[in-house]
Scaffold this motif. Structure first.
Motif, mmCIF file in Angstrom:
data_model
loop_
_atom_site.group_PDB
_atom_site.id
_atom_site.type_symbol
_atom_site.label_atom_id
_atom_site.label_comp_id
_atom_site.label_asym_id
_atom_site.label_seq_id
_atom_site.Cartn_x
_atom_site.Cartn_y
_atom_site.Cartn_z
ATOM 1 N N ARG A 125 0.099 5.537 -16.961
ATOM 2 C CA ARG A 125 -0.730 6.551 -16.303
ATOM 3 C C ARG A 125 -1.730 5.779 -15.449
ATOM 4 N NH1 ARG A 125 -0.221 8.253 -21.868
ATOM 5 N NH2 ARG A 125 -2.086 7.022 -22.309
ATOM 6 N N VAL A 126 -1.609 5.901 -14.135
ATOM 7 C CA VAL A 126 -2.344 5.035 -13.216
ATOM 8 C C VAL A 126 -3.350 5.851 -12.412
ATOM 9 C CG1 VAL A 126 -2.166 3.194 -11.511
ATOM 10 C CG2 VAL A 126 -0.219 3.686 -13.012
ATOM 11 N N VAL A 127 -4.624 5.519 -12.567
ATOM 12 C CA VAL A 127 -5.699 6.172 -11.829
ATOM 13 C C VAL A 127 -5.981 5.338 -10.592
ATOM 14 C CG1 VAL A 127 -8.050 7.069 -11.942
ATOM 15 C CG2 VAL A 127 -6.625 7.011 -14.012
ATOM 16 N N LEU A 128 -5.759 5.921 -9.426
ATOM 17 C CA LEU A 128 -5.825 5.217 -8.155
ATOM 18 C C LEU A 128 -7.146 5.536 -7.464
ATOM 19 C CD1 LEU A 128 -2.223 6.265 -7.106
ATOM 20 C CD2 LEU A 128 -2.892 4.089 -8.172
ATOM 21 N N VAL A 129 -7.946 4.507 -7.221
ATOM 22 C CA VAL A 129 -9.298 4.702 -6.697
ATOM 23 C C VAL A 129 -9.463 3.954 -5.376
ATOM 24 C CG1 VAL A 129 -11.769 4.546 -7.212
ATOM 25 C CG2 VAL A 129 -10.105 4.763 -9.086
ATOM 26 N N ALA A 130 -9.960 4.642 -4.366
ATOM 27 C CA ALA A 130 -10.319 4.041 -3.078
ATOM 28 C C ALA A 130 -11.024 5.109 -2.259
ATOM 29 C CB ALA A 130 -9.091 3.518 -2.337
ATOM 30 N N ARG A 131 -11.478 4.743 -1.065
ATOM 31 C CA ARG A 131 -12.153 5.720 -0.208
ATOM 32 C C ARG A 131 -11.172 6.478 0.680
ATOM 33 N NH1 ARG A 131 -15.890 2.234 3.260
ATOM 34 N NH2 ARG A 131 -14.016 0.937 3.113
ATOM 35 N N GLY A 132 -10.021 5.875 0.986
ATOM 36 C CA GLY A 132 -9.103 6.461 1.955
ATOM 37 C C GLY A 132 -8.045 7.331 1.317
ATOM 38 N N ARG A 133 -8.011 8.582 1.673
ATOM 39 C CA ARG A 133 -7.090 9.550 1.085
ATOM 40 C C ARG A 133 -5.625 9.257 1.445
ATOM 41 N NH1 ARG A 133 -6.267 13.290 -2.786
ATOM 42 N NH2 ARG A 133 -8.438 13.989 -2.563
ATOM 43 N N THR A 134 -5.355 8.854 2.682
ATOM 44 C CA THR A 134 -3.970 8.658 3.101
ATOM 45 C C THR A 134 -3.276 7.590 2.272
ATOM 46 O OG1 THR A 134 -4.538 9.312 5.364
ATOM 47 C CG2 THR A 134 -2.458 8.131 5.052
ATOM 48 N N GLY A 135 -3.917 6.441 2.145
ATOM 49 C CA GLY A 135 -3.336 5.364 1.364
ATOM 50 C C GLY A 135 -3.162 5.738 -0.090
ATOM 51 N N LEU A 140 -15.643 -1.215 6.950
ATOM 52 C CA LEU A 140 -16.839 -1.602 6.207
ATOM 53 C C LEU A 140 -17.647 -0.393 5.756
ATOM 54 C CD1 LEU A 140 -18.627 -3.855 5.130
ATOM 55 C CD2 LEU A 140 -19.752 -3.964 7.371
ATOM 56 N N PHE A 141 -17.914 0.525 6.656
ATOM 57 C CA PHE A 141 -18.749 1.683 6.324
ATOM 58 C C PHE A 141 -17.955 2.965 6.096
ATOM 59 C CE2 PHE A 141 -21.634 -1.210 8.559
ATOM 60 C CZ PHE A 141 -22.689 -1.248 7.662
ATOM 61 N N ALA A 142 -16.690 2.961 6.474
ATOM 62 C CA ALA A 142 -15.851 4.151 6.277
ATOM 63 C C ALA A 142 -14.403 3.717 6.214
ATOM 64 C CB ALA A 142 -16.047 5.140 7.422
ATOM 65 N N PRO A 143 -13.555 4.442 5.475
ATOM 66 C CA PRO A 143 -12.137 4.061 5.397
ATOM 67 C C PRO A 143 -11.453 4.242 6.749
ATOM 68 C CG PRO A 143 -12.485 6.214 4.409
ATOM 69 C CD PRO A 143 -13.848 5.664 4.686
ATOM 70 N N VAL A 144 -10.408 3.464 6.974
ATOM 71 C CA VAL A 144 -9.682 3.569 8.238
ATOM 72 C C VAL A 144 -8.345 4.280 8.052
ATOM 73 C CG1 VAL A 144 -10.743 1.531 9.243
ATOM 74 C CG2 VAL A 144 -8.649 1.279 7.909
ATOM 75 N N ASP A 145 -8.071 4.782 6.858
ATOM 76 C CA ASP A 145 -6.828 5.526 6.649
ATOM 77 C C ASP A 145 -7.137 6.946 6.204
ATOM 78 O OD1 ASP A 145 -5.736 4.612 3.288
ATOM 79 O OD2 ASP A 145 -7.728 5.002 4.077
#
Length: 337
Positions: free
Chosen positions: A28-38, A275-280
């Motif tokens: 069960r893998v919890v995926l964390v990042a700022r970019g929704r697409t990726g 740096l300040f916002a996700p690119v995806d």
């Protein structure tokens, strides 16, 4: 029984490759990042490989958002058994060309993001007296290079913070473990979205390894966390030993070669920085695990493979020692004759 694993920085690079490996285990893998697409694309991969994904859009620099990730993870999947801190951001530039705002932001993500993740994981693991935290480190956390003062400073800080924490866990006799997987140069997308003021496109210092090599090291560290740290790739080991044996000489070598070796002949990236916002985001695209250096990257590391099999490593050393001794014996007999 499948594990519940939290991976920060899961939308790309080493985090993305690590998520795939856990998916193959049915985790069960919890995926964390700022970019929704990726993250969404990573979740599809995890599911297709046999895992159960949970997407969590969050900025690890914000402790409240990290805490919300843990609450959602345990609400959906139960107790978190492994927490992997992998998210980072940085700036490629001479120190004096990095603004205070950029320095603060990169440090908040790359260093304090690890602190926030570790604090949140410990809040849940310590009362249960079980769990593992893996810090995805770097050889640059022990041997700095030019043009990466932000990243090197953060990775050094992670080493110091983690060593202090480890002694506290030992003092209390805790069964919670924390370890560091120290990485070599890896072919991740960061070199195409990083904030840079270099005249040419940044690159990892060759030799370069594919993210899957790094991910296998992370997985092994999580499975065997009693060691203080793991070194992934022969270049990581060589760099650390060179720094211990001849640091001043290495300083001069890097001053002479470190600028050119971290740049290609290509023009610098023209897209937005992450740096300040996700690119995806919604209008972006999925960067995946790999960067643009596939043709120059190694998908295997003999050192990393041997480090995961201590018996094989010991046998290799024994064979090498026996061969050396035999060669010296033959040389001695020849001289005597």
């Amino acid at each position: 029984m499948s594990q519940t694993v939290v991976i920060t920085g899961a939308s790309a690079g080493i985090g993305r490759a690590t998520a795939r490996l856990y998916a193959r285990r049915g985790a069960r893998v919890v995926l964390v990042a700022r970019g929704r697409t990726g993250l969404d694309n990573c979740a599809e991969e995890v599911e297709s490989l046999g895992g159960r994904p949970l997407v969590q859009v969050a900025d690890v620099a914000d402790p409240e958002q990290v805490e919300a990730v843990a609450e959602a993870a345990e609400r959906a999947f139960g107790p978190v058994g492994v927490w992997i801190n992998c998210a980072f951001s940085t700036v490629f530039a001479p120190f004096e060309e990095v603004t205070p705002e950029e320095y603060r932001r990169a440090t908040e993500v790359t260093y304090l993001g690890f602190v926030n993740g570790t604090r949140t994981a410990l809040k849940r693991m310590l009362p249960r007296d079980r769990g593992t935290i893996v810090q995805v480190g770097s050889a640059l956390g022990e041997r700095s290079v030019p043009l990466q003062s932000v990243y090197c400073g953060a990775k050094h800080a992670i080493n110091g913070f983690t060593s202090s924490l480890r002694t506290e866990l030992l003092h209390r006799g805790s069964n919670v473990h924390v370890t560091i997987a120290q990485m070599p140069a890896v072919n991740t997308p960061q070199f195409s979205w990083v904030t840079t003021r270099l005249p040419r496109h940044p690159q990892p210092v060759p030799p370069i390894y594919q993210p899957e090599v790094a991910a296998r090291g992370v997985l092994h560290a999580a499975d065997h966390p009693r060691r203080k740290q793991y070194y992934i790739g022969a270049t990581t080991v060589a760099t650390l030993w060179a720094n211990r044996l001849a640091p001043a000489l290495l300083d001069r070598y890097l001053a002479r070669t470190g600028f050119d070796s971290q740049q290609t002949d290509l023009r610098p990236p023209t897209g937005e920085s992450n740096l300040f916002a996700p690119v995806d985001g919604p209008r972006g695209h999925d960067h995946g695990a790999h960067g643009i250096f596939d043709e120059a990257s190694h998908d295997r590391s003999l050192q990393a493979t041997l480090s995961r099999h201590p018996a094989a490593l010991a046998a290799a050393f024994a064979l090498g020692g026996a061969a050396t001794a035999a060669a010296l014996g033959r040389r001695g007999r020849t001289s005597a004759a």
